[in-house]
Motif scaffolding. Structure first.
Motif, PDB file in Angstrom:
ATOM      1  N   LEU A   1       4.219 -13.222  12.213  1.00 22.96           N
ATOM      2  CA  LEU A   1       2.964 -13.267  11.465  1.00 22.96           C
ATOM      3  C   LEU A   1       2.770 -12.180  10.404  1.00 22.96           C
ATOM      4  CD1 LEU A   1       0.475 -14.248  14.316  1.00 22.96           C
ATOM      5  CD2 LEU A   1       1.178 -15.662  12.370  1.00 22.96           C
ATOM      6  N   PRO A   2       3.110 -10.905  10.663  1.00 16.01           N
ATOM      7  CA  PRO A   2       2.652  -9.861   9.727  1.00 16.01           C
ATOM      8  C   PRO A   2       3.176 -10.006   8.301  1.00 16.01           C
ATOM      9  CG  PRO A   2       4.019  -8.922  11.487  1.00 16.01           C
ATOM     10  CD  PRO A   2       3.717 -10.332  11.867  1.00 16.01           C
ATOM     11  N   GLU A   3       4.466 -10.233   8.106  1.00 22.05           N
ATOM     12  CA  GLU A   3       5.007 -10.329   6.745  1.00 22.05           C
ATOM     13  C   GLU A   3       4.505 -11.586   6.047  1.00 22.05           C
ATOM     14  OE1 GLU A   3       7.507  -9.325   3.382  1.00 22.05           O
ATOM     15  OE2 GLU A   3       6.891  -8.139   5.114  1.00 22.05           O
TER      16      GLU A   3
ATOM     17  N   VAL B   1       1.166 -13.903   1.969  1.00 20.30           N
ATOM     18  CA  VAL B   1       0.342 -15.028   1.523  1.00 20.30           C
ATOM     19  C   VAL B   1      -1.059 -14.574   1.149  1.00 20.30           C
ATOM     20  CG1 VAL B   1      -0.781 -17.149   2.307  1.00 20.30           C
ATOM     21  CG2 VAL B   1       1.671 -16.788   2.710  1.00 20.30           C
ATOM     22  N   TRP B   2      -1.694 -13.767   1.993  1.00 20.27           N
ATOM     23  CA  TRP B   2      -3.076 -13.365   1.692  1.00 20.27           C
ATOM     24  C   TRP B   2      -3.120 -12.484   0.444  1.00 20.27           C
ATOM     25  CZ3 TRP B   2      -7.183 -15.640   3.659  1.00 20.27           C
ATOM     26  CH2 TRP B   2      -8.431 -15.124   3.343  1.00 20.27           C
ATOM     27  N   SER B   3      -2.187 -11.547   0.331  1.00 22.47           N
ATOM     28  CA  SER B   3      -2.226 -10.639  -0.822  1.00 22.47           C
ATOM     29  C   SER B   3      -1.951 -11.372  -2.128  1.00 22.47           C
ATOM     30  CB  SER B   3      -1.223  -9.488  -0.642  1.00 22.47           C
ATOM     31  OG  SER B   3       0.107  -9.955  -0.612  1.00 22.47           O
ATOM     32  N   ASN B   4      -1.122 -12.413  -2.077  1.00 23.93           N
ATOM     33  CA  ASN B   4      -0.757 -13.107  -3.314  1.00 23.93           C
ATOM     34  C   ASN B   4      -1.662 -14.291  -3.637  1.00 23.93           C
ATOM     35  OD1 ASN B   4       1.782 -11.835  -4.507  1.00 23.93           O
ATOM     36  ND2 ASN B   4       2.317 -11.988  -2.351  1.00 23.93           N
TER      37      ASN B   4
ATOM     38  N   LEU C   1      13.169 -14.305  -5.971  1.00 22.82           N
ATOM     39  CA  LEU C   1      14.111 -14.503  -7.079  1.00 22.82           C
ATOM     40  C   LEU C   1      15.346 -15.267  -6.618  1.00 22.82           C
ATOM     41  CD1 LEU C   1      13.903 -10.902  -8.603  1.00 22.82           C
ATOM     42  CD2 LEU C   1      12.713 -12.963  -9.406  1.00 22.82           C
ATOM     43  N   GLN C   2      15.155 -16.248  -5.760  1.00 25.72           N
ATOM     44  CA  GLN C   2      16.290 -17.015  -5.262  1.00 25.72           C
ATOM     45  C   GLN C   2      17.005 -17.769  -6.381  1.00 25.72           C
ATOM     46  OE1 GLN C   2      15.222 -19.432  -1.826  1.00 25.72           O
ATOM     47  NE2 GLN C   2      13.720 -17.911  -1.171  1.00 25.72           N
TER      48      GLN C   2
ATOM     49  N   THR D   1       5.123  -9.958  -7.879  1.00 24.02           N
ATOM     50  CA  THR D   1       4.756  -8.941  -6.903  1.00 24.02           C
ATOM     51  C   THR D   1       5.846  -8.779  -5.847  1.00 24.02           C
ATOM     52  OG1 THR D   1       3.673 -10.317  -5.208  1.00 24.02           O
ATOM     53  CG2 THR D   1       2.357  -9.717  -7.131  1.00 24.02           C
ATOM     54  N   THR D   2       5.894  -7.587  -5.281  1.00 20.54           N
ATOM     55  CA  THR D   2       6.663  -7.330  -4.068  1.00 20.54           C
ATOM     56  C   THR D   2       5.738  -6.627  -3.087  1.00 20.54           C
ATOM     57  OG1 THR D   2       7.447  -5.164  -4.830  1.00 20.54           O
ATOM     58  CG2 THR D   2       8.836  -7.075  -5.340  1.00 20.54           C
ATOM     59  N   LEU D   3       6.137  -6.614  -1.837  1.00 24.61           N
ATOM     60  CA  LEU D   3       5.304  -6.000  -0.801  1.00 24.61           C
ATOM     61  C   LEU D   3       5.945  -4.737  -0.241  1.00 24.61           C
ATOM     62  CD1 LEU D   3       2.707  -6.332   0.875  1.00 24.61           C
ATOM     63  CD2 LEU D   3       4.011  -7.792   2.444  1.00 24.61           C
ATOM     64  N   ARG D   4       7.256  -4.756  -0.071  1.00 25.69           N
ATOM     65  CA  ARG D   4       7.952  -3.705   0.664  1.00 25.69           C
ATOM     66  C   ARG D   4       7.756  -2.310   0.072  1.00 25.69           C
ATOM     67  NH1 ARG D   4      14.504  -3.648   1.795  1.00 25.69           N
ATOM     68  NH2 ARG D   4      14.461  -2.187   3.561  1.00 25.69           N
ATOM     69  N   ALA D   5       7.827  -2.198  -1.255  1.00 30.50           N
ATOM     70  CA  ALA D   5       7.820  -0.878  -1.883  1.00 30.50           C
ATOM     71  C   ALA D   5       6.426  -0.377  -2.233  1.00 30.50           C
ATOM     72  CB  ALA D   5       8.681  -0.916  -3.143  1.00 30.50           C
TER      73      ALA D   5
END
Length: 324
Positions: A118-120, A125-128, A237-238, A260-264
């Protein structure tokens, strides 16, 4: 503790389970006894040598876990609390240290192992879709890759908000997953042109929001698929990183493109996103509008097999590594 190390860049064979020291808590962190960790595309890219962890993050892959608090530090958690966490790295391990703000209680009524999926997905999804693109009731939203963890979460959140999801996937079986969730516009990207299919489904309007994991390969067709005032959010970026953008079309539609990215992201930003997940997504989980969708689980010792399955493109939903 046992943890997965990446011993060179390459295929799943470079992943090895090793005995390593337990993490040492830093200020503001909690220690989690991991129940399970989710696999993500970023883990594959890291394994291939294409996506190194942010400075200061663990070199152990893994961006999301579920488990129980082993050391609470100065946080509001207590030892034994069931939690999920969003990580910059370190999830493929029996223990992980995490900034407390990126940890939230596991949602009630969800198996603790399944909660690792769930977390990732929820944070992405919510942030984007919501925080970035402003998805609202009545919006048409095109979701690429609808049978994966992100796609299934995006469909469920869209429906819960009263938006109308339209999806693409690469096989009838994968589209059946979206159909079972209540999606009506089901596009096989091998057989159909998603631009034409979306126009037909929206009476020529196009999508108010597009969530894209493909990138360059889809850029021109995504922009063509946007409605007036539409928002395209690229999160993967697949299909490559470089493409031409028709600014005239974008301006004519008064549309926008965001990547957007989330990790960094800084810890404070990730903490804010996780609190939004707790406040806004967990209530949807409680009502059953959003459910974890786990495709397969593997024990930690079979991490290479898990990555081989993930790489095959045959997986649906979340793939999890289980520590027990």
């Amino acid at each position: 503790m046992r943890a997965v190390m990446i011993e060179g860049a390459g295929g799943p064979e470079v992943l090895a389970v090793r005995d390593v020291p337990d993490p040492v808590l830093q200020a503001g962190e909690v220690l989690i006894d991991v129940a399970a960790a989710g696999l993500n595309r970023a883990d594959v890219q890291q394994r291939r040598g294409l996506y190194p962890p942010p400075r200061g993050a663990s070199s152990v892959p893994g961006l999301e876990v579920s488990g129980r608090i082993a050391e609470a530090g100065d946080s509001a958690f207590a030892v034994g609390d069931a939690v999920v966490a969003l990580l910059a790295g370190g999830g493929y391990a029996e223990r992980v240290a995490v900034p407390a703000g990126q940890v939230v209680p596991a949602p009630d009524g969800v198996d603790l192992v399944e909660a690792a999926g769930l977390p990732e997905t929820a944070a992405t999804v919510w942030s984007n879709l919501v925080l970035q693109a402003g998805l609202a009731a009545g919006d048409d939203v095109l979701i690429h890759g609808a049978s994966g963890g992100i796609g299934v979460m995006a469909v469920q959140v869209s429906l819960a908000l009263g938006a109308v999801p339209h999806v693409t996937a690469g096989s009838a079986a994968k589209l059946d997953i979206a159909r079972s969730l209540g999606v009506r516009t089901l596009i096989d990207y091998h057989e159909q042109d998603f631009v034409e299919e979306l126009r037909a489904a929206t009476n020529g309007r196009g999508a108010d929001v597009i969530l894209d994991v493909v990138g360059a390969k889809y850029l021109a067709r995504n922009v063509a698929s946007l409605a007036t005032g539409g928002r395209l959010v690229v999160i993967g970026l697949q299909g490559g990183a470089t493409a031409e953008l028709d600014l005239g079309m974008l301006m004519g539609k008064r549309a926008s493109v965001a990547g957007t990215t989330l990790r960094a992201r800084p810890v404070a930003e990730k903490a804010a996103i996780m609190q939004a997940v707790r406040d806004s997504v967990w209530p949807l989980v409680a009502t059953g509008a959003v459910k974890p969708f786990v495709g397969r689980t593997f024990p930690l010792a079979r991490v290479a097999e898990a990555h081989t399955y993930f790489d095959s493109g045959e997986h649906t939903g979340k793939v999890l590594l289980v520590m027990g």
